[in-house]
Scaffold this active site. Structure first.
Site, PDB file in Angstrom:
ATOM      1  N   THR B  95      44.109  38.369  36.447  1.00  0.00           N
ATOM      2  CA  THR B  95      44.453  38.882  37.895  1.00  0.00           C
ATOM      3  C   THR B  95      45.879  38.507  38.053  1.00  0.00           C
ATOM      4  O   THR B  95      46.135  37.357  38.032  1.00  0.00           O
ATOM      5  CB  THR B  95      43.567  38.489  38.920  1.00  0.00           C
ATOM      6  OG1 THR B  95      42.339  38.770  38.833  1.00  0.00           O
ATOM      7  CG2 THR B  95      44.169  39.235  40.080  1.00  0.00           C
ATOM      8  N   LYS B 171      42.058  45.868  41.625  1.00  0.00           N
ATOM      9  CA  LYS B 171      41.515  44.451  41.946  1.00  0.00           C
ATOM     10  C   LYS B 171      41.892  43.792  43.012  1.00  0.00           C
ATOM     11  O   LYS B 171      40.922  43.123  43.741  1.00  0.00           O
ATOM     12  CB  LYS B 171      41.877  43.600  40.525  1.00  0.00           C
ATOM     13  CG  LYS B 171      41.189  42.072  40.496  1.00  0.00           C
ATOM     14  CD  LYS B 171      40.063  41.968  40.201  1.00  0.00           C
ATOM     15  CE  LYS B 171      39.457  40.373  40.672  1.00  0.00           C
ATOM     16  NZ  LYS B 171      39.593  39.551  39.317  1.00  0.00           N
ATOM     17  N   LYS B 240      46.431  32.559  46.556  1.00  0.00           N
ATOM     18  CA  LYS B 240      46.999  33.050  45.396  1.00  0.00           C
ATOM     19  C   LYS B 240      46.889  34.563  45.534  1.00  0.00           C
ATOM     20  O   LYS B 240      47.937  35.350  45.274  1.00  0.00           O
ATOM     21  CB  LYS B 240      46.629  32.485  44.114  1.00  0.00           C
ATOM     22  CG  LYS B 240      47.217  33.091  42.828  1.00  0.00           C
ATOM     23  CD  LYS B 240      46.331  32.815  41.667  1.00  0.00           C
ATOM     24  CE  LYS B 240      46.473  33.956  40.958  1.00  0.00           C
ATOM     25  NZ  LYS B 240      45.388  33.992  39.670  1.00  0.00           N
TER      26      LYS B 240
END
Lengths: 293, 293, 293, 293
Positions: B95, B171, B240
């Site tokens: 990711t 995502k 994050k």
């Protein structure tokens, strides 16, 4: 058990119909009388006033639009507090604020009556089918007395404690979480559009996976299709509920930043003339704020 | 098809195992070599460097922790851009942020290579079972070349267009919506607690109704039970991802107020020492902000 | 003291002029050389590269646009870290992020050099008049060595401690508070307009009373007059600073909700094509969100 | 001109004193009578009821705590609407919400009376010195009739149009901007503390430069010194005003995200037991949210 029902909007009428089918002695009352006609044919007695509806009843249900309407039928010379027999139960089934319910709880207590709040989850057709969710709170014996009625209209009763405000908080939380999910989807769909990914892709990812639930399937569909009319639940009604949950938070000293975001989005949508559209129109407002419209 | 995989964390190792089971010629590489031992036994060749891993490969998968790690394996003398054969595909399965992917897309293009981004939905055990969701974006022919690999590890591929950043956005949006749902639940559960309604009531109302989906069932359970350890997904990892989705929004000029709320809650939780707890610890932080702890 | 200055934008050129007037030996360097011509006439030596500018200097000032430009002149074979004499001071006078400064501090330390951050408050004409505010942070002896330079360009030095990042935080906070004041005024002016009160009334109440300060007088005037061009400080520059202060907050685990609001407003303004207008154009964006435009 | 004043808190008493000094015929009334004693000595007539205070008066001033108290003196059998002579003016000098003022405006109109809203800027000692700022709105002739009173207590009248709600919006906006400035300072001071810069540095930078105004000097001082007691203006009063400005925004469809942030911070501060401290205690709450306390 002798029952009355005040407030014959679509949900009130559906509940009344169900109670009649259950064989209860039912009196109904509505400000405008034409709505009572069908119920009269089905066996309800139509009362000309709130006071008349209350006379001799064990349980009086109210299903009215907002706190103002609730106050109008509850207080004053001909209101429920003045008219209900001692020991009777006022069963509030609309969605109301915690302050209104707290004041009403106290007023009924002083009048020797009891207040049960039992807001419902579901639409009128679910009521007619006996498939509502019911969040009930109030004195245990009073809630128990209402149970035969709950069984007629609901598939499940969620017991939210002794204080009527508790039931309101659960109902408002449910709507608030729905609004927050719409708001967050609106943000995510705007982001996808800016990156030129088809909305369908995001919709599929969500509803196939972690979010395979009606909230995301129904509202994600509306957002992906930009299908904000006709309104299932209008933006201005969403604003009403957002304001109620924020007021509940304020009274209990709970900051609700997600509800602020929800409220602001609805305010902007309404400012842009979308107040009568489905509240998923929040996604269009997010698109506007992103320079997409 | 000759395949390499760089980055043998738990997810990378699971994917590598699956590819070997599929009968592919696989080279693996990891910064620390001990992780490769099991895969070597299963038939993988272990490369001592990224450059060695790239030599002669058709597709090189990277599954590394963050944009910094991606840059470290992609750029410089021994990196993927310098080492991949012309025409080969760099398949990024971690990711990553849109800026990092945009820069990498351009670097590979200049080197005559192609970039496909295919972040995955699910945990390592889903990879091992071939049950991941895969969001894939990149040039159509390059995505097509990766398809046999996707079929080994995934149950479904969501095609997110030609630009790798698009897959990242989907995502990140999925994670962002999950974080927002946790944040909003945290707010609602704090409200319920203040009104002395048992968390279980709210949990039942949500997961029986509009929100009968894993996101609410799994995380609502953790919040109702205040069970923030062990972490399924730690708060600092949530931060994050929140930062990455906000950066995606900034680059595309999309304000994401729900992501701001999410980020701020995570920051406070981490400031209070909860960074290694499950990110549902946001609900504890909300409780703190409400004077409940 | 031998001084160099890299970066001859309007502010850098003004500072260089002032240093020459102070009688210092000054080398200047700029990526595009034409900007150095006037300074050469005034006595500066023009260096063809950063490395040449650094040779034999005691203090090298950089005044460059952003963290990327700072990295470009600081790192690599010909950069400041490689070129400054041991014991020399790199005096960063631009506005930079805490991460960039932290990394640079460490790089200079390893090279036996010192970093002082001294972002300035005020515009180029204030520099030319020796009237800047200067927020300085770094090792005490290094800051002391820079003091003669500060005295030439500034009216006051605010000593912000030993860590360069501290100076950045103060400068960024100042800009953040200015942005927040503009944002809040934008909200209040929109409210006044909706209630049909002339903006002048609100302006007068504010600037006559609690808010009799340049921030409110200057920006309140622009908002009341809807005079967003020409830009004194463009919206996209405001966004840069908002992002930097949020990054500083993230690194230190400090949620900054007012900065989120500021950032989102700027993002929407830029999405609507107002990025080159003065950042007080936030007020127009607020008006848009309120259905006023 | 015959004047009455209802509500003898500190501000009401100061205004009454000033009116007596101006030589006006003044009747005063307060729920608890002891507060009227000093004014009686100074020449005021003390009325035993609101109705008695209204009899034969040209202008009746009310200075009461909130919308509830305003409704209590305005409505019902003995209230102002029922008791004021036709043509008289009700001069509301407290800070009230737009909905309360809108309803009251209509009630007075129907009773042939006029409503002027004139909330004040400043503390009781400013009233006693004739130094208040006054924001006045209402029908032009009614405002003009009040002008001799304004001249006694105020240094300046800000004319906010014909609708009483307009004056409330300006007063509420002033308080809202003050709250937002405190909130943003709280965020910035927390950031500075985390970067180990002395609060004094930030204080100096702000108050020497763009923010050289009472709001920043007074409240920045309190924050830098963490001196939240005694309260100049308590957090729970700040919450009341934040709620009023948000309600004004809601009614006019103006999202006010800075006011949301302010409200949430106050809610958390109050939840942590700081409701009676000065509202600059928002900065302590921000410190808490940043893990500093």
């Amino acid at each position: 058990m002798k029952v009355a029902l005040v407030g014959l909007g679509r949900m009130g009428a559906a509940i009344a119909g169900r109670i009649l089918e259950g064989g209860f002695d039912l009196v109904v009352h509505n400000r405008s009388t034409e709505k009572a006609a069908g119920l009269a044919e089905a066996g309800a007695r139509v009362a000309g006033s709130v006071a008349e509806a209350c006379a001799g009843r064990d349980v009086v249900i109210t299903m009215v639009a907002d706190d103002g309407a609730l106050g109008a039928v509850a207080y004053g010379a001909g209101g429920l507090c003045a008219s209900l027999p001692a020991g009777a139960v006022h069963l509030v089934m609309g969605t109301h604020g915690v302050a209104a319910l707290g004041a009403l709880e106290e007023a009924h207590r002083r009048a020797g009556q009891q207040l049960v709040a039992a807001p419902v989850l579901g639409r009128p057709d679910a009521a007619a089918a006996g498939e509502l969710g019911i969040v009930a709170a109030g004195p245990a014996d009073a809630v128990a007395r209402c149970r035969p009625l709950f069984e007629l209209i609901g598939r499940r009763v969620f017991a939210a404690g002794e204080r009527p405000a508790g039931a309101a908080v659960i109902k408002l939380s449910n709507n608030f979480l729905l609004g927050s999910c719409i708001e967050a989807m609106g943000e995510a769909f705007a982001l996808a559009r800016k990156y030129e990914v088809a909305p369908e892709v995001l919709y599929d990812v969500l509803t196939e996976g972690l979010f395979a639930a009606p909230a995301y399937k129904v509202y994600g569909r509306l957002i992906a299709d930009e299908a904000y009319e006709p309104a299932g639940f209008a933006a201005h009604l969403g604003l009403k509920d957002a304001t109620l949950v924020l007021a509940a938070g304020e009274a209990a000293r709970v900051p609700l930043p997600s509800a602020n975001t929800l409220r602001d989005r609805l305010l902007s949508a309404i400012a842009h003339g979308d107040g009568d559209k489905d509240w998923s129109v929040m996604a269009r407002e997010q698109a506007r704020a992103s320079g997409l419209e």
